[in-house]
Design a protein around this motif. Sequence first.
Motif: not given
Length: 288
Positions: A108-109, A112, A115-116, A148, A150-152, A155
């Motif tokens: 998940s990190v 993110i 995504g950034f 970002v 989705y990863g958040r 997480h």
Amino acid sequence: MEEQRTTRPPWGSWLKTIAGFVAPTTVLTGLLLYFGFAYTDALYEYFGVDAATLGFSTRDYLLRSAGALYMPVGITLGIGLLGALGYLCVTALISSRPGLVPLLTWVSVALIVVGFILFTLGMLGGLAVWRAGALDTPLLLGGGLMLVLYGRVLHLKCAGRPYPFAREMTALVLIAALVALSSFWAVSAYAQEHGRSDARYLARNLRLRPEVVVDTAERLYFGHTNVQETQLPDGGPGQHFKFRYHGLRLLAQSNSRMFIIPEGWNARRGSVMILPADASVRVAFRPG
């Protein structure tokens, strides 16, 4: 009743808000109309004809929007399905294999971070720092923000915490607005590119359009070698039509006007002639 209110997932109100915005027929009709115009304008602009000159109706643009939306809508639904399946898989793994939680957290990190990076590349492309294509900037911006978010969500799922937090609502609204804007931008760019692609294909295969034989009272000047002019036999004082033209194709017809294009047309030579669809000309159509 109070307990049900406190444990109610926050997604319900957001879904209702989004549905209330998208559901109105006028919004959907306006979007379809715009994408249909973008496709049509790009298609006929390749032949040197402005879409405003064609004078298509609202229904014409709505019907033409379908071909430009199949691919974007299909890809969007496919990505949404993969995202939902991924979330369900993560939920099942957390429950059945708690030992995988640290690995899923790192995944998940990574989402993110990626995504950034994509969002930053999209911003730089929009600022012309690097040469981005018509679809690159909106896809990078929207896709980066979605990764970002989705990863958040994943997480926090791994940490056993709900989402979204109250303090993140403003950020979530801004992300949703930016994703919607990027999606509109991307679909518009795709519709234009799809129109130009269809125009190039049509220019190479004008035989797909109906063949047109035109009789006129006055000589026409197409300026193209593929157009054959024949002078009709003299039929006496009552004869109205004097010239016949072969080697023409019907590009479009709208508002009692025909847009005629010569066979062998290309972007360097050739033109499109507008003829009235009335008694001043005589037209015979033949299968392509």
